[in-house]
Write a protein that holds these residues in place. Structure first.
Motif, PDB file in Angstrom:
ATOM      1  N   GLN A   1       3.965 -22.358 -34.730  1.00 20.31           N
ATOM      2  CA  GLN A   1       2.978 -21.387 -35.199  1.00 20.31           C
ATOM      3  C   GLN A   1       3.380 -20.895 -36.582  1.00 20.31           C
ATOM      4  OE1 GLN A   1       0.140 -19.763 -33.102  1.00 20.31           O
ATOM      5  NE2 GLN A   1       0.441 -21.818 -32.316  1.00 20.31           N
ATOM      6  N   ASP A   2       2.403 -20.531 -37.369  1.00 20.68           N
ATOM      7  CA  ASP A   2       2.665 -19.973 -38.695  1.00 20.68           C
ATOM      8  C   ASP A   2       2.823 -18.462 -38.566  1.00 20.68           C
ATOM      9  OD1 ASP A   2       2.978 -19.599 -41.393  1.00 20.68           O
ATOM     10  OD2 ASP A   2       0.836 -19.766 -41.868  1.00 20.68           O
ATOM     11  N   LEU A   3       4.012 -18.051 -38.177  1.00 18.74           N
ATOM     12  CA  LEU A   3       4.312 -16.639 -37.949  1.00 18.74           C
ATOM     13  C   LEU A   3       5.521 -16.242 -38.794  1.00 18.74           C
ATOM     14  CD1 LEU A   3       3.914 -16.640 -34.051  1.00 18.74           C
ATOM     15  CD2 LEU A   3       2.323 -15.620 -35.698  1.00 18.74           C
ATOM     16  N   PRO A   4       5.660 -14.966 -39.124  1.00 20.31           N
ATOM     17  CA  PRO A   4       6.740 -14.541 -40.021  1.00 20.31           C
ATOM     18  C   PRO A   4       8.124 -14.639 -39.384  1.00 20.31           C
ATOM     19  CG  PRO A   4       5.523 -12.634 -39.211  1.00 20.31           C
ATOM     20  CD  PRO A   4       4.759 -13.852 -38.778  1.00 20.31           C
ATOM     21  N   LEU A   5       9.100 -14.991 -40.224  1.00 23.03           N
ATOM     22  CA  LEU A   5      10.490 -15.011 -39.786  1.00 23.03           C
ATOM     23  C   LEU A   5      11.170 -13.662 -39.986  1.00 23.03           C
ATOM     24  CD1 LEU A   5      11.675 -18.477 -41.172  1.00 23.03           C
ATOM     25  CD2 LEU A   5      11.512 -17.833 -38.764  1.00 23.03           C
ATOM     26  N   GLU A   6      10.587 -12.808 -40.829  1.00 26.64           N
ATOM     27  CA  GLU A   6      11.192 -11.498 -41.080  1.00 26.64           C
ATOM     28  C   GLU A   6      11.265 -10.696 -39.786  1.00 26.64           C
ATOM     29  OE1 GLU A   6       8.841 -12.525 -44.871  1.00 26.64           O
ATOM     30  OE2 GLU A   6       8.689 -12.813 -42.701  1.00 26.64           O
ATOM     31  N   THR A   7      12.428 -10.160 -39.506  1.00 22.90           N
ATOM     32  CA  THR A   7      12.672  -9.464 -38.241  1.00 22.90           C
ATOM     33  C   THR A   7      11.652  -8.352 -37.987  1.00 22.90           C
ATOM     34  OG1 THR A   7      15.038  -9.920 -38.436  1.00 22.90           O
ATOM     35  CG2 THR A   7      14.379  -8.178 -36.907  1.00 22.90           C
ATOM     36  N   GLU A   8      11.382  -7.551 -39.008  1.00 20.96           N
ATOM     37  CA  GLU A   8      10.504  -6.393 -38.831  1.00 20.96           C
ATOM     38  C   GLU A   8       9.027  -6.770 -38.754  1.00 20.96           C
ATOM     39  OE1 GLU A   8      12.856  -6.658 -41.080  1.00 20.96           O
ATOM     40  OE2 GLU A   8      14.360  -5.193 -40.409  1.00 20.96           O
ATOM     41  N   LYS A   9       8.706  -8.047 -39.020  1.00 17.20           N
ATOM     42  CA  LYS A   9       7.314  -8.484 -38.976  1.00 17.20           C
ATOM     43  C   LYS A   9       7.031  -9.412 -37.806  1.00 17.20           C
ATOM     44  CE  LYS A   9       6.646  -8.172 -44.004  1.00 17.20           C
ATOM     45  NZ  LYS A   9       6.270  -8.916 -45.241  1.00 17.20           N
ATOM     46  N   ASN A  10       8.041  -9.658 -36.986  1.00 11.87           N
ATOM     47  CA  ASN A  10       7.898 -10.563 -35.855  1.00 11.87           C
ATOM     48  C   ASN A  10       8.098  -9.780 -34.561  1.00 11.87           C
ATOM     49  OD1 ASN A  10       8.939 -12.585 -33.752  1.00 11.87           O
ATOM     50  ND2 ASN A  10       8.266 -13.943 -35.399  1.00 11.87           N
ATOM     51  N   VAL A  11       7.261 -10.018 -33.567  1.00 10.96           N
ATOM     52  CA  VAL A  11       7.331  -9.246 -32.322  1.00 10.96           C
ATOM     53  C   VAL A  11       8.673  -9.423 -31.618  1.00 10.96           C
ATOM     54  CG1 VAL A  11       4.825  -9.276 -31.997  1.00 10.96           C
ATOM     55  CG2 VAL A  11       6.213 -11.087 -30.962  1.00 10.96           C
ATOM     56  N   ALA A  12       9.250 -10.630 -31.702  1.00  6.53           N
ATOM     57  CA  ALA A  12      10.556 -10.856 -31.084  1.00  6.53           C
ATOM     58  C   ALA A  12      11.619 -10.004 -31.768  1.00  6.53           C
ATOM     59  CB  ALA A  12      10.931 -12.334 -31.176  1.00  6.53           C
ATOM     60  N   GLY A  13      11.565  -9.936 -33.087  1.00  7.70           N
ATOM     61  CA  GLY A  13      12.525  -9.125 -33.832  1.00  7.70           C
ATOM     62  C   GLY A  13      12.401  -7.654 -33.521  1.00  7.70           C
ATOM     63  N   ILE A  14      11.170  -7.165 -33.461  1.00  7.31           N
ATOM     64  CA  ILE A  14      10.939  -5.743 -33.178  1.00  7.31           C
ATOM     65  C   ILE A  14      11.389  -5.379 -31.773  1.00  7.31           C
ATOM     66  CG2 ILE A  14       9.121  -4.038 -32.780  1.00  7.31           C
ATOM     67  CD1 ILE A  14       9.770  -4.410 -35.709  1.00  7.31           C
ATOM     68  N   ALA A  15      11.094  -6.240 -30.800  1.00  5.75           N
ATOM     69  CA  ALA A  15      11.528  -5.975 -29.424  1.00  5.75           C
ATOM     70  C   ALA A  15      13.048  -5.975 -29.331  1.00  5.75           C
ATOM     71  CB  ALA A  15      10.939  -7.021 -28.482  1.00  5.75           C
ATOM     72  N   GLY A  16      13.676  -6.943 -29.985  1.00  9.45           N
ATOM     73  CA  GLY A  16      15.131  -6.996 -29.975  1.00  9.45           C
ATOM     74  C   GLY A  16      15.770  -5.790 -30.632  1.00  9.45           C
ATOM     75  N   LEU A  17      15.202  -5.354 -31.752  1.00 12.90           N
ATOM     76  CA  LEU A  17      15.726  -4.161 -32.430  1.00 12.90           C
ATOM     77  C   LEU A  17      15.582  -2.919 -31.562  1.00 12.90           C
ATOM     78  CD1 LEU A  17      14.411  -4.698 -36.074  1.00 12.90           C
ATOM     79  CD2 LEU A  17      16.782  -4.868 -35.287  1.00 12.90           C
ATOM     80  N   ALA A  18      14.472  -2.814 -30.836  1.00 10.70           N
ATOM     81  CA  ALA A  18      14.268  -1.663 -29.954  1.00 10.70           C
ATOM     82  C   ALA A  18      15.350  -1.606 -28.881  1.00 10.70           C
ATOM     83  CB  ALA A  18      12.882  -1.742 -29.303  1.00 10.70           C
TER      84      ALA A  18
END
Length: 308
Positions: free
Chosen positions: A51-68
């Motif tokens: 998928q054409d989705l962002p790699l930036e942590t703060e712009k990706n749902v996986a990154g945001i969930a992990g940071l939480a």
């Protein structure tokens, strides 16, 4: 363990009468993810395929969930994530939920399970908030707990896992069209009548009871959405025909998966679910609309390890 490869399942939300509170977990379609511990703190998304989705942590749902999740922990290390997307974004079968739930589930496994599956839900909901603007749980809860889940309350968060009848199968067809979440939300009414509310509550209660007792006839009678489906159906070409033909082919019931455009049907037994899949496919072939289709037993476990 320092690394896990996992399966993060697709999900069906709403399940007709359970708008924003009911969901179920699929078993034959989902993303694969590799999560590994790193010496550096924080979350890094190193690879994203499909998928054409962002790699930036703060712009990706996986990154945001992990940071939480990391905010609740005092760790001297971080995590790296590889995502292999098999669930198309905007398909209506929980693409963002799979990435969000899969991330926190794998992190929890690598950390020795400091959180229960239910305790992981709020972290995954933060990913959903990024994706849709609302921290909803009707997709991430079944992805984490498996089977059917009911969100009894959001404040406070109260999630109940519902038993799944042994012979229950889902068929999901995804027409290759785009239905924007903003459009599917904009058609909804802000007020409903008392009559509509009574019908919807009765069906939700009937469906929950049918799941607990494996009463397939009751499940069938209860798979009716009085409030949302009549409004959203107009956004999905051929919806009424697909639903009618699925039921004629033997499905217990059918409806819109999430906010669409995918359409789901529930059936008793795999053979019936395959017959329903054939019927749904033929409908879209006649309409000359490309589609993906999946037949799946209900996944009662949620996310799972593929290899260590």
């Amino acid at each position: 363990m320092n690394q896990l490869k996992i399966f993060a399942p697709a999900t069906i939300a709403n399940v007709s009468c359970g708008f924003d509170v009911l969901g179920l977990c699929l078993d034959t379609v989902g993303d694969e993810m590799i999560i590994r511990k790193t010496s550096e703190k924080g979350i890094t998304i190193s690879r994203l395929v499909g998928q054409d989705l962002p790699l930036e942590t703060e712009k990706n749902v996986a990154g945001i969930a992990g940071l939480a999740m990391l905010e609740k922990l005092n760790l001297n290390h971080g995590f790296e994530i590889e995502i292999y997307k098999n669930i198309k974004a905007g398909s209506g079968i929980g693409s963002s939920a799979a990435s969000s739930a899969g991330t926190v589930w794998a992190m929890n496994e690598l950390l020795g399970k400091p959180f229960s599956a239910k305790e992981l839900v709020p972290f995954a909901m933060e990913g959903e908030k990024l994706a849709s603007g609302t921290a909803h749980a009707d997709n991430v809860a079944p992805a984490l707990l498996g089977g059917f889940t009911l969100v009894r309350s959001y404040e406070p968060l109260d999630i109940i896992k519902i038993p799944t009848p042994d012979e229950l199968y889902a068929t999901v067809i995804h027409p290759q069209i785009e239905v924007k979440t903003s459009d599917s939300r904009s058609v909804l009414k802000q007020k409903i009548t008392l009559k509509e509310s009574i019908i919807q509550i009765g069906n939700l209660g009937g469906l929950i009871s049918g799941l607990y007792t494996s009463d397939y006839d009751l499940i069938s009678r209860s798979l009716h959405d009085e409030i949302v489906e009549p409004l959203r159906a107009i956004l999905i070409p051929g919806f009424d025909e697909v639903k009618a033909n699925a039921i004629q082919a033997g499905a217990l019931g059918a409806g819109i998966s999430g906010s669409g455009p995918s359409i789901f049907a529930l059936s008793k037994g795999e053979e019936m679910a395959q017959n329903v899949a054939k019927s749904m496919s033929e409908t879209y072939k006649k309409l000359h609309i490309d589609y993906d289709i999946h037949v799946s037993k209900i996944n009662t476990n949620g996310c799972r390890v593929v290899e260590c």
